[in-house]
Design an enzyme around this catalytic site. Structure first.
Site, PDB file in Angstrom:
ATOM      1  N   GLU A  63       0.822  -1.221   0.000  1.00  0.00           N
ATOM      2  CA  GLU A  63       0.000   0.000   0.000  1.00  0.00           C
ATOM      3  C   GLU A  63       0.853   1.267   0.000  1.00  0.00           C
ATOM      4  O   GLU A  63       0.506   2.276   0.620  1.00  0.00           O
ATOM      5  CB  GLU A  63      -0.960   0.008   1.197  1.00  0.00           C
ATOM      6  CG  GLU A  63      -1.956  -1.123   1.210  1.00  0.00           C
ATOM      7  CD  GLU A  63      -2.720  -1.265  -0.092  1.00  0.00           C
ATOM      8  OE1 GLU A  63      -2.910  -0.245  -0.788  1.00  0.00           O
ATOM      9  OE2 GLU A  63      -3.118  -2.381  -0.437  1.00  0.00           O
ATOM     10  N   GLY A  64       1.949   1.231  -0.731  1.00  0.00           N
ATOM     11  CA  GLY A  64       2.863   2.366  -0.785  1.00  0.00           C
ATOM     12  C   GLY A  64       3.930   2.201   0.272  1.00  0.00           C
ATOM     13  O   GLY A  64       3.641   2.257   1.469  1.00  0.00           O
TER      14      GLY A  64
END
Length: 588
Positions: free
Chosen positions: A439-440
Site C-alpha cells: 500500500e505504498g
C-alpha cells in the site's frame, strides 16, 4: 498465548486522541452514544478472541494452498468468514443505502485493530473488500452500485485491488494491462497482475476485482490509466451469478509471513478477454483507485497497531512466567520472573508505549475522516480532509515501522525461545515485515508527506496541526504535575525540533528537492514521535497520578522522544551526506 482485545485502551484512545465525547456532543454521530460504541468494540473483541485468534497460528503453519487454479484457505477460515459476514461485521462501516450499518470511521478503526491483532491474515480480506466498496461508491454508475454493492457489503462477495505488474510496482507508469472497448459498453481486459491479496479463495461466492488497465491510444504514464470492475463470475441483471469470467489465478506466492492470506498471480483474458466495466472516467482510474488506497493505508496502519498489540501481550505474559536470575527486588527463593529485571521492563514499556502512540495517531486520523464525511459545514469538512491527508502517511508508516520494532523486541523478551517457531513470537515479526512495504512503501509515504501534504494550503495545514500539538504541550507544562517528570521539557524539545525541520522543508522543497527527499523519512519519524508523545501526554492529563497511562506517557517522553533532537538534526543537516555519492561509486 490467548489474545484479549484491549477494549479499555481502545476506548480511552478514542476519547483522547479522537475526541469521541466532543464528536458525540456535537451530534456528528446521529443515533450513537458512547455506550453503544463501547458495546460494539466489546463484541468485536469477543469475536476476535474466540473465533479469529485461535486460527492465527494454525493458519500460519498450514497456509493457503493452490491447486488447479483454485485456492483453499486454511482449515477454519471459511467458517470464520461465514460467521464474520453473518454477524454483520463486513457491513459495519458501509452505507445504509446498500445494506450497511453506517457506523463511523472511528468504530471501523477500532474493530479493524482487533481483527488484525487476532489474525492479520484474515483481516486482510475485509480490509480490501471495504476499500473496493469505497472506490465503487466514489466512481461507478448507479447501476453498477446497485448490482454489486449489496452483496459486497453483506460479505457474500469480496473485493480486490489489482495494481501491480511484474514490471510496474510503485511506479505504475509502465503498466501494460489492456482494455478494449466493446459494442455493448463493456471492455475486454487482458494482462497479468501480481501480489493480489485474496485474488482467489474459497470463502466467498464471488470476487470483485478492481483492475487498472490502459485503453487504446491512452496517454503515456499514469495519466493514461483507467479503472475497471472485473468479477470472477459474471452477474445477471437480477443479481444472480452467471458464467465464469476470463480471469484465473495462476499461482500464489511463497512468502515470509501472512501465510494464510493468499497472495495471487492473476491472469486476465487468457481466452480472449475478461469482461470488465469502467469505473469513473476514462484515463482517470488512478484517482478513483486512490480512494481505495487511501482507505487501505489507514487500514494497514491499524494492522501495524494490531500486530504490535498482540506481540506486546504475548511478551508480557511470557515475562511474567519465565524465571531467570535474581532481580534486585527479589526476596524469595529461586529465580525471579524476568519481568522484574529492569532491562526487560524497559523493553516491555517500549512495546506498550510505541503501540499506544501508534493507535492514537491512527484514531486521530479516523476522527478527521469522520468530520470530513459527516460535518454539515463546508469549511470544517475541507479542513478535516486536509488534516486527514496530513496524518495518513504517519498512520501508515509509523504504525507499521513500530510493528516491526515491537515484534522484534517481543522475540528479544522471549530470548532463545523467541527464535523458536513454537512460541509464536516469530510469527508476529514475519507478519509485520510486509506492512511497511505494501500500500505504498514507507519511503513513499514519507515523500508524500513532505512533497504533497506539507504544502497543503500554502503550509497552513501543517502549521495548524503543530499549533494544536503546542496547545497540549502547554497544558502539560502548566499542570506542573511531579509524576510527569520531564515530560513537558522533552515534548517542548521535540516540537521545537519539528518546527525547525518543517521550516527547513518549506525552504528547500523547491530549491533542493533531492535533499528534501533524502530527509523525508527522518522527518516523518520526527513528526510521528512528536504527535504520538503529545497524544499520550493528552491522555495522561485526564488520569490520576497512579494511572499506568501516566507512566507510559512519561516513559515515552523520557526514553523514546529523546530521539527527536537527533532526527531534527538529520533532517536539516544530513541530506548532503546521503547525496554525496550521487552516481553510486560507493556501491560499485
Amino acid at each position: 498465548m490467548t489474545y484479549q482485545a484491549p477494549v479499555d485502551d481502545i476506548v480511552f484512545a478514542l476519547k483522547t486522541a479522537a475526541g469521541l465525547d466532543d464528536l458525540l456532543q456535537r451530534g456528528l454521530y446521529v443515533g450513537l452514544d458512547a455506550d453503544t460504541i463501547g458495546a460494539v468494540i466489546e463484541e468485536a473483541g469477543k469475536f476476535g478472541a474466540e473465533v479469529l485468534a485461535p486460527l492465527n497460528a494454525s493458519g500460519d503453519k498450514v497456509g493457503s494452498k493452490f491447486t488447479d487454479s483454485a485456492v483453499t484457505t486454511p482449515p477454519g477460515f471459511r467458517d470464520a468468514y461465514r460467521q464474520f459476514a453473518e454477524g454483520g461485521w463486513s457491513s459495519l462501516p458501509c452505507a445504509e443505502t446498500f445494506g450497511g450499518q453506517g457506523l463511523p470511521q472511528i468504530v471501523s478503526a477500532a474493530v479493524g485493530e482487533i481483527w488484525n491483532a487476532s489474525n492479520v491474515s484474515f483481516g486482510l480480506c475485509p480490509l480490501l473488500t471495504q476499500g473496493a466498496i469505497h472506490a465503487i461508491e466514489a466512481g461507478s454508475s448507479d447501476a453498477i452500485k446497485a448490482k454489486y454493492l449489496p452483496k459486497m457489503v453483506a460479505g457474500t462477495w469480496t473485493g480486490t485491488m489489482n495494481l501491480t505488474e511484474p514490471h510496474a510496482g510503485s511506479d505504475l507508469g509502465p503498466l501494460s494491462t489492456r482494455a478494449e472497448p466493446q459494442s455493448d459498453g463493456t471492455y475486454r481486459i487482458t494482462g497479468t497482475k501480481i501480489f493480489i491479496t485474496y485474488g482467489e479463495h474459497d470463502m466467498a461466492e464471488n470476487i470483485i476485482h478492481l483492475v487498472l488497465a490502459r485503453l487504446p491510444n491512452a496517454p503515456a504514464g499514469t495519466r493514461g490509466i483507467s479503472l475497471f470492475l472485473v468479477p470472477k463470475f459474471l452477474v445477471h441483471d437480477d443479481g444472480s451469478l452467471g458464467g465464469r469470467n476470463d480471469v484465473v489465478c495462476a499461482g500464489i506466492e511463497h512468502k515470509l509471513g501472512i501465510m494464510a492470506s493468499p497472495t495471487c498471480v492473476m491472469k486476465f483474458g487468457e481466452k480472449g478477454g475478461a469482461t470488465g466495466y469502467l469505473i469513473g472516467e476514462e484515463n482517470r482510474g488512478l484517482a478513483t483507485m486512490f480512494v481505495m488506497m487511501n482507505a487501505a493505508r489507514l487500514g494497514v496502519g491499524l494492522q501495524g497497531v494490531g500486530v504490535a498489540e498482540r506481540a506486546t501481550q504475548q511478551a508480557i505474559a511470557y515475562a511474567r512466567e519465565r524465571r531467570q536470575g535474581k532481580s534486585f527486588t527479589h526476596n524469595g527463593s529461586g529465580a525471579s520472573p524476568i519481568i522484574e529485571h529492569a532491562d526487560v521492563r524497559r523493553m516491555l514499556l517500549t512495546m506498550k508505549a510505541m503501540t499506544q502512540a501508534a493507535r492514537m495517531i491512527c484514531f486521530a486520523t479516523a476522527r478527521e475522516l469522520d468530520i470530513a464525511h459527516l460535518s454539515n459545514v463546508d469549511a470544517e469538512r475541507k479542513a478535516a480532509l486536509d488534516k486527514a491527508a496530513l496524518l495518513t502517511p504517519l498512520a501508515k508508516a509509523f504504525s507499521t515501522d513500530i510493528a516491526n520494532e515491537v515484534a522484534s523486541l517481543g522475540i528479544q523478551v522471549h530470548g532463545g525461545m523467541g527464535f523458536i517457531e513454537e512460541t509464536g513470537a516469530a510469527q508476529y515479526l514475519r507478519d509485520a515485515r510486509i506492512l511497511p512495504i505494501y500500500e505504498g512503501t514507507n519511503g513513499i509515504q514519507a515523500i508524500d508527506l513532505v512533497t504533497r501534504k506539507l504544502p497543503l494550503q500554502g503550509g497552513a495545514v501543517v502549521a495548524s496541526y503543530l499549533a494544536e500539538l503546542a496547545d497540549v504541550i502547554a497544558s502539560v507544562r502548566v499542570s506542573n504535575r511531579p509524576e510527569f517528570g520531564s515530560m513537558a521539557q522533552r515534548l517542548t524539545e521535540a516540537l521545537t525540533g519539528l518546527q525547525c525541520a518543517t521550516l527547513w522543508m518549506g525552504l528547500n522543497l523547491k530549491s533542493k528537492p533531492e535533499a528534501a527527499h533524502a530527509s523525508a523519512t527522518p522527518y516523518l519519524r520526527l513528526m510521528s514521535l512528536t504527535a504520538g508523545g503529545t497524544y499520550l501526554a493528552k491522555g495522561a492529563l485526564s488520569e490520576d497520578a497512579a494511572s499506568p497511562r501516566v507512566a507510559v506517557a512519561r516513559f515515552f517522553a523520557e526514553n523514546l522522544l529523546t530521539e527527536a533532537a537527533g532526527l531534527a538534526e538529520s533532517v536539516q543537516n544530513g541530506a548532503d551526506s546521503v547525496l554525496i555519492d550521487a552516481h553510486g561509486a560507493l556501491f560499485a
